[in-house]
Write a protein that holds these residues in place. Structure first.
Motif, PDB file in Angstrom:
ATOM      1  N   UNK A 211       5.199   4.441  -3.105  1.00  0.00           N
ATOM      2  CA  UNK A 211       6.669   4.406  -3.127  1.00  0.00           C
ATOM      3  C   UNK A 211       7.247   4.547  -1.726  1.00  0.00           C
ATOM      4  N   UNK A 212       6.648   5.405  -0.896  1.00  0.00           N
ATOM      5  CA  UNK A 212       7.133   5.553   0.485  1.00  0.00           C
ATOM      6  C   UNK A 212       6.887   4.271   1.277  1.00  0.00           C
ATOM      7  N   UNK A 213       5.785   3.597   0.956  1.00  0.00           N
ATOM      8  CA  UNK A 213       5.495   2.334   1.617  1.00  0.00           C
ATOM      9  C   UNK A 213       6.538   1.271   1.293  1.00  0.00           C
ATOM     10  N   UNK A 214       6.935   1.206   0.036  1.00  0.00           N
ATOM     11  CA  UNK A 214       7.977   0.261  -0.380  1.00  0.00           C
ATOM     12  C   UNK A 214       9.279   0.554   0.351  1.00  0.00           C
TER      13      UNK A 214
ATOM     14  N   UNK B 212       9.759  -7.026  -4.382  1.00  0.00           N
ATOM     15  CA  UNK B 212       9.957  -7.472  -5.763  1.00  0.00           C
ATOM     16  C   UNK B 212       8.838  -7.025  -6.694  1.00  0.00           C
ATOM     17  N   UNK B 213       7.828  -6.405  -6.137  1.00  0.00           N
ATOM     18  CA  UNK B 213       6.760  -5.916  -6.993  1.00  0.00           C
ATOM     19  C   UNK B 213       5.588  -5.402  -6.180  1.00  0.00           C
ATOM     20  N   UNK B 214       4.938  -4.371  -6.703  1.00  0.00           N
ATOM     21  CA  UNK B 214       3.648  -3.916  -6.199  1.00  0.00           C
ATOM     22  C   UNK B 214       2.674  -4.188  -7.337  1.00  0.00           C
ATOM     23  N   UNK B 215       1.920  -5.266  -7.192  1.00  0.00           N
ATOM     24  CA  UNK B 215       1.119  -5.794  -8.292  1.00  0.00           C
ATOM     25  C   UNK B 215      -0.266  -5.151  -8.288  1.00  0.00           C
ATOM     26  N   UNK B 216      -0.665  -4.563  -9.408  1.00  0.00           N
ATOM     27  CA  UNK B 216      -2.000  -3.945  -9.450  1.00  0.00           C
ATOM     28  C   UNK B 216      -3.108  -4.990  -9.369  1.00  0.00           C
ATOM     29  N   UNK B 217      -4.258  -4.574  -8.863  1.00  0.00           N
ATOM     30  CA  UNK B 217      -5.421  -5.455  -8.827  1.00  0.00           C
ATOM     31  C   UNK B 217      -5.837  -5.759 -10.263  1.00  0.00           C
TER      32      UNK B 217
END
Length: 504
Positions: free
Chosen positions: A206-209, A221-226
């Motif tokens: 979240x801090x990275x976003x 627009x998204x942090x997509x899981x592997x």
């Protein structure tokens, strides 16, 4: 044009996968959508209904979009033949082979016209187009004459989403560095960022976003899981290691020769979904081992890769393996290598006229390369001389320059009977040696099950059940879409598509 373009901070960032997902999401909402990639560099190709050749990724994306694949979705396909040259496939048909420098200097204006034609056709036929870039949009040494990233976004006048692969490391530098190297007008097109292939608890990012959004002033627009096993076939050999990374130990081990110019390695992918089968790629003679079967896949440069096998000692390993009761199947270029001699009179395979090369000499035939490439979808059945049970029907496609002529003293021992009663391929030793030009062979469920059961019987294992890939094909993709959806601001993506060009 109504649409959006998916670009990446690097090759194999997940652009093809994200494009496929977007096509699927829009199609599921009843929107008539098409994929598009202006210029594809890949030996992993797809044959359309009319016998044209395009990049395989765009063919699969079209299937995901519930539409028929066409040459307008990938008008330019570059198929590497060496480190210095590639065959240009234009609107699905071979044009000529050029070096990288000649392509850049001589083809650029023609490429622009081709892209404009394709975009016009897609705009007329579809409600939206999801476009895919290639590599990075900021390769400075190539940027002034590129035909696949920001220039295409400009021609189509669509916004851009930038995809970054967090698994590689250095994601903040890759995002910021890419944006910094864009011109001001190009940067204005970037309306969103997607962080792809995240492993672990996404709350930890979240801090990275927040940092990315504050530093770039562009929304994430998204942090997509592997997501593993999504069944979106790989575009080229860069994704090969990722697709076949499972090192499970299984009852049946298949070895596959990892050729330098391997093509259509997706022929092997159905085995990923057989529970008792493992795949091992072989690049060195010392790693050959004792597999239950060996697959020699297709290649864009058959004689080059045959010489590679000889140089590394793998050629002799293959011959010795067969003579010690091994099971081998060669597909397309792999089939050609198994023949007695390969003759390239016009230099179509090697670039040098009157080239001859001794093959592995396991199949009694000679292969002759010709100027005319055969690209066709086809159907057939197992030849009666194979004496295999059942009436197994097969469908697939052929993409090859060469044709194989049998040694009349031996006879053909055909493997298949195709449309129009044409005999094809080679089958001998109760299936221990098979050669065929038919790509997609193992995507035929009944044949794959029959062949695997022959291997199981040889090891005195019980027969396995048939895995019906036709039912599984998009099940995994839809599962992946469901997994992704909670982590993707899909409504925001649609707002970007619908709102582009309407700003005051």
């Amino acid at each position: 044009m109504k649409g959006i373009m998916i670009q990446g901070t690097s090759s194999d960032a997940g652009k093809s996968f994200i494009t496929t997902v977007f096509c699927r999401l829009l199609a599921n909402e009843g929107i008539k959508v098409a994929p598009f990639k202006s210029q594809n560099m890949s030996n992993n190709s797809y044959v359309t209904v009319d016998g044209s050749e395009i990049g395989r990724a765009q063919g699969i994306q079209a299937e995901a979009a519930n539409t028929e694949a066409s040459v307008w979705m990938n008008p330019i396909l570059l198929k590497p033949k060496s480190d210095q040259s590639s065959e240009i496939v234009l609107f699905g048909k071979p044009l000529r082979t050029l070096s990288g420098m000649s392509y850049r200097e001589d083809f650029y204006e023609q490429g622009i016209d081709v892209i404009k034609q394709s975009l016009a056709r897609l705009e007329e036929a579809y409600d939206a187009v999801i476009m895919e870039g290639a590599g990075s949009p900021v390769e400075i040494n190539l940027k002034d004459r590129e035909l696949v990233n920001m220039k295409v976004a400009e021609l189509a006048d669509v916004p851009v989403i930038l995809v970054a692969d967090i698994e590689r490391g250095g994601i903040f530098a890759s995002i910021v560095g890419t944006l910094e190297l864009l011109t001001p007008s190009e940067r204005k097109r970037v309306k969103g960022i997607i962080v792809n292939k995240f492993r672990g608890d996404i709350r930890l990012f979240e801090d990275g976003v927040a940092w990315i959004e504050e530093r770039t002033e562009i929304p994430v627009l998204g942090v997509i899981p592997y997501i593993n096993g999504h069944m979106v076939e790989g575009e080229d050999s860069l994704s090969l290691a990722d697709r076949f990374s499972d090192t499970k130990k299984s009852s049946i081990e298949l070895a596959v020769l990892k050729l330098p110019y391997i093509s259509n390695y997706t022929d092997i992918e159905p085995f990923l979904y057989e529970e008792d089968v493992s795949i091992r790629w072989v690049e060195e003679a010392s790693a050959f081992g004792k597999p239950d079967a060996l697959i020699i896949p297709g290649t864009k440069s058959t004689i080059h890769d045959l010489r590679y096998l000889k140089k590394t000692g793998l050629a002799q390993k293959v011959i010795d393996y067969y003579h010690h009761d091994g099971t081998i199947i060669g597909i397309c270029g792999g089939f050609q290598m198994l023949c007695e001699e390969l003759i390239d009179a016009e230099g179509m395979d090697t670039g040098s006229r009157q080239t001859k090369e001794e093959g592995l000499s396991l199949i009694p035939a000679k292969t002759f390369f010709s100027a005319e490439k055969k690209t066709i979808r086809t159907m057939g059945s197992l030849h009666s001389e194979t004496n295999l049970p059942g009436n197994v029907l097969l469908e697939g496609y052929e993409i090859h320059l060469g044709h194989s002529v049998w040694n009349t003293e031996h006879g053909q021992s055909p493997f298949l009977v195709l449309d129009k009663e044409e005999e094809e391929g080679f089958y001998e030793e109760k299936g221990r040696l098979i050669g065929t030009y038919l790509h997609h062979l193992f995507h035929n469920d009944e044949w794959r099950a029959l062949w695997l059961n022959m291997l199981r019987q040889k090891k005195q294992l019980p027969p396995g059940k048939t895995t019906f890939m036709i039912n599984e094909k998009f099940k995994k993709l839809d599962e992946a879409v469901e997994q992704i959806h909670p982590f993707l601001k899909w409504d925001k993506v649609k707002e970007i598509i619908d709102g582009w060009g309407q700003e005051t």
